[in-house]
Design a protein around this motif. Structure first.
Motif, PDB file in Angstrom:
ATOM      1  N   GLY A  63       0.808  -1.207   0.000  1.00 30.43           N
ATOM      2  CA  GLY A  63       0.000   0.000   0.000  1.00 30.43           C
ATOM      3  C   GLY A  63       0.838   1.252   0.000  1.00 30.43           C
ATOM      4  N   GLY A  64       1.607   1.452  -1.048  1.00 32.71           N
ATOM      5  CA  GLY A  64       2.531   2.585  -1.087  1.00 32.71           C
ATOM      6  C   GLY A  64       1.869   3.923  -1.337  1.00 32.71           C
ATOM      7  N   GLY A  65       0.665   3.916  -1.948  1.00 35.59           N
ATOM      8  CA  GLY A  65       0.018   5.186  -2.275  1.00 35.59           C
ATOM      9  C   GLY A  65       0.895   6.002  -3.208  1.00 35.59           C
ATOM     10  N   ILE A  66       1.080   7.284  -2.904  1.00 33.00           N
ATOM     11  CA  ILE A  66       1.987   8.107  -3.714  1.00 33.00           C
ATOM     12  C   ILE A  66       3.311   8.325  -2.991  1.00 33.00           C
ATOM     13  CG2 ILE A  66       0.107   9.214  -4.977  1.00 33.00           C
ATOM     14  CD1 ILE A  66       0.574  11.737  -3.300  1.00 33.00           C
ATOM     15  N   GLY A  67       3.570   7.489  -1.972  1.00 32.78           N
ATOM     16  CA  GLY A  67       4.906   7.464  -1.388  1.00 32.78           C
ATOM     17  C   GLY A  67       5.120   8.321  -0.157  1.00 32.78           C
ATOM     18  N   TYR A  68       4.034   8.753   0.516  1.00 28.94           N
ATOM     19  CA  TYR A  68       4.221   9.608   1.693  1.00 28.94           C
ATOM     20  C   TYR A  68       4.975   8.870   2.791  1.00 28.94           C
ATOM     21  CZ  TYR A  68       3.161  12.565   5.720  1.00 28.94           C
ATOM     22  OH  TYR A  68       3.269  13.341   6.846  1.00 28.94           O
ATOM     23  N   ARG A  69       4.489   7.694   3.197  1.00 32.19           N
ATOM     24  CA  ARG A  69       5.169   6.920   4.242  1.00 32.19           C
ATOM     25  C   ARG A  69       6.543   6.459   3.743  1.00 32.19           C
ATOM     26  NH1 ARG A  69       1.276   3.575   5.282  1.00 32.19           N
ATOM     27  NH2 ARG A  69       1.797   2.402   3.412  1.00 32.19           N
ATOM     28  N   SER A  70       6.617   6.083   2.482  1.00 32.49           N
ATOM     29  CA  SER A  70       7.891   5.632   1.909  1.00 32.49           C
ATOM     30  C   SER A  70       8.943   6.731   1.963  1.00 32.49           C
ATOM     31  CB  SER A  70       7.678   5.176   0.463  1.00 32.49           C
ATOM     32  OG  SER A  70       6.691   4.177   0.377  1.00 32.49           O
ATOM     33  N   ALA A  71       8.511   7.985   1.793  1.00 32.61           N
ATOM     34  CA  ALA A  71       9.465   9.100   1.857  1.00 32.61           C
ATOM     35  C   ALA A  71      10.061   9.230   3.248  1.00 32.61           C
ATOM     36  CB  ALA A  71       8.774  10.400   1.432  1.00 32.61           C
ATOM     37  N   TRP A  72       9.246   9.015   4.283  1.00 36.37           N
ATOM     38  CA  TRP A  72       9.772   9.004   5.652  1.00 36.37           C
ATOM     39  C   TRP A  72      10.823   7.912   5.804  1.00 36.37           C
ATOM     40  CZ3 TRP A  72       8.590  11.566  10.371  1.00 36.37           C
ATOM     41  CH2 TRP A  72       7.623  12.559  10.292  1.00 36.37           C
ATOM     42  N   LEU A  73      10.532   6.729   5.277  1.00 36.00           N
ATOM     43  CA  LEU A  73      11.474   5.621   5.427  1.00 36.00           C
ATOM     44  C   LEU A  73      12.730   5.841   4.587  1.00 36.00           C
ATOM     45  CD1 LEU A  73       9.069   2.538   5.496  1.00 36.00           C
ATOM     46  CD2 LEU A  73      10.011   3.865   7.401  1.00 36.00           C
ATOM     47  N   MET A  74      12.567   6.416   3.408  1.00 37.51           N
ATOM     48  CA  MET A  74      13.745   6.676   2.581  1.00 37.51           C
ATOM     49  C   MET A  74      14.650   7.701   3.251  1.00 37.51           C
ATOM     50  SD  MET A  74      13.707   4.628   0.096  1.00 37.51           S
ATOM     51  CE  MET A  74      15.168   5.345  -0.633  1.00 37.51           C
ATOM     52  N   ASP A  75      14.059   8.638   3.969  1.00 39.79           N
ATOM     53  CA  ASP A  75      14.865   9.600   4.721  1.00 39.79           C
ATOM     54  C   ASP A  75      15.690   8.877   5.781  1.00 39.79           C
ATOM     55  OD1 ASP A  75      15.291  12.601   5.427  1.00 39.79           O
ATOM     56  OD2 ASP A  75      14.748  11.695   7.343  1.00 39.79           O
ATOM     57  N   LEU A  76      15.095   7.842   6.410  1.00 37.12           N
ATOM     58  CA  LEU A  76      15.817   7.027   7.386  1.00 37.12           C
ATOM     59  C   LEU A  76      16.893   6.195   6.696  1.00 37.12           C
ATOM     60  CD1 LEU A  76      16.087   5.644  10.250  1.00 37.12           C
ATOM     61  CD2 LEU A  76      14.372   4.010   9.419  1.00 37.12           C
ATOM     62  N   PHE A  77      16.520   5.569   5.578  1.00 35.72           N
ATOM     63  CA  PHE A  77      17.436   4.651   4.883  1.00 35.72           C
ATOM     64  C   PHE A  77      18.570   5.380   4.180  1.00 35.72           C
ATOM     65  CE2 PHE A  77      13.554   1.655   4.238  1.00 35.72           C
ATOM     66  CZ  PHE A  77      13.661   1.238   5.551  1.00 35.72           C
ATOM     67  N   GLU A  78      18.465   6.696   4.057  1.00 36.24           N
ATOM     68  CA  GLU A  78      19.539   7.449   3.414  1.00 36.24           C
ATOM     69  C   GLU A  78      20.833   7.335   4.207  1.00 36.24           C
ATOM     70  OE1 GLU A  78      19.635  11.598   0.882  1.00 36.24           O
ATOM     71  OE2 GLU A  78      18.626  11.591   2.822  1.00 36.24           O
ATOM     72  N   ASN A  79      20.690   7.065   5.494  1.00 31.34           N
ATOM     73  CA  ASN A  79      21.860   6.792   6.331  1.00 31.34           C
ATOM     74  C   ASN A  79      22.315   5.359   6.073  1.00 31.34           C
ATOM     75  OD1 ASN A  79      23.628   6.077   8.425  1.00 31.34           O
ATOM     76  ND2 ASN A  79      22.594   7.381   9.913  1.00 31.34           N
ATOM     77  N   PRO A  80      23.550   5.140   5.604  1.00 27.23           N
ATOM     78  CA  PRO A  80      24.006   3.788   5.287  1.00 27.23           C
ATOM     79  C   PRO A  80      23.866   2.805   6.444  1.00 27.23           C
ATOM     80  CG  PRO A  80      25.564   5.416   4.465  1.00 27.23           C
ATOM     81  CD  PRO A  80      24.576   6.152   5.308  1.00 27.23           C
ATOM     82  N   GLU A  81      23.897   3.295   7.671  1.00 26.78           N
ATOM     83  CA  GLU A  81      23.765   2.406   8.826  1.00 26.78           C
ATOM     84  C   GLU A  81      22.363   1.797   8.911  1.00 26.78           C
ATOM     85  OE1 GLU A  81      24.835   4.380  12.397  1.00 26.78           O
ATOM     86  OE2 GLU A  81      26.920   4.719  11.813  1.00 26.78           O
TER      87      GLU A  81
END
Length: 230
Positions: A63-81
């Motif tokens: 249920g990605g929708g237009i990526g609102y929640r995914s954008a939050w997670l991508m902001d987290l995942f941008e950190n290689p750790e």
């Protein structure tokens, strides 16, 4: 152990920002213009904090929708750790799928993250058939097993999707979903919202036999977390 685990996992992470990431905020404005519902900031922020503690290898989001929640997670995942080995977003709408792909491309993540467009129940049925056929050398329709699964869909589809997605969890995997809204007002027992919520209550009672559950009430929603009993 599960109670202590949930207590640690589901508390706010005070070291992370409370405000929306810039990309997510821009998508949130689009959602308002489109009149689309989404998980509240409080729920998504707590989900982000929990996943930041989990450090999952494989994340599967329905249920990605237009990526609102995914954008939050991508902001987290941008950190290689915190970057997982794979992040797969399943979205039914082809136009929304294109938008999410652009989001992943914006974060230069297409080598480890992808969007899959299609009916999630059909895809999960294909995964079940793939597992039953025992094809370890073939690529599964969806990553399996996964140690982090997010389920976001309509109340009428939620229980079917949960029942199909839970078997994909690893033994120590965690699934996140939402509690359907409680029906309000003087409604008949035949009202769809009453039927859906009663079915949810029955499902929760049954799933507790096989999974630990935690309910986290937040502003405009309750985050529900499940992990297998081992």
């Amino acid at each position: 152990m599960s109670a202590a685990f949930f207590e640690t996992l589901l508390v706010p992470d005070k070291e992370r920002p409370r405000e929306e990431p810039e990309v997510a905020a821009n998508i949130g404005i689009q959602l308002q213009h489109m009149g689309m519902a989404h998980w509240s900031v409080s729920v998504i922020r707590r989900l982000r904090d929990a996943i930041g503690r989990l450090h999952p290898k494989n994340v599967l989001e329905f249920g990605g929708g237009i990526g609102y929640r995914s954008a939050w997670l991508m902001d987290l995942f941008e950190n290689p750790e915190h970057q997982p080995e794979s992040y797969t977003i399943v979205e039914e709408g082809s136009r929304f799928g294109i938008i999410i792909k652009r989001l992943l491309d914006r974060y230069d993540a297409l080598n480890w993250a992808k969007v899959v467009v299609g009916d999630p129940l059909i895809m999960l049925g294909e995964v079940k058939a793939w597992i039953a056929a025992g094809k370890p050398d073939d690529n599964p329709p969806l990553p399996t097993p996964s140690d982090c699964i997010i389920v976001d869909t309509s109340p009428e589809k939620q229980l079917s999707l949960l029942d199909s997605a839970l078997p994909l969890l690893t033994e120590e995997g965690v699934l996140f979903t939402f509690e359907p809204p409680v029906p309000v007002g003087e409604l008949e027992e035949t009202d769809p919202s009453v039927i859906d919520f009663n079915a949810w209550i029955t499902w929760v009672k049954n799933v507790q036999q096989t999974h630990h559950l935690a309910f986290t009430p937040l502003h405009e929603g309750t985050l529900v977390t499940l992990m297998p009993r081992t």
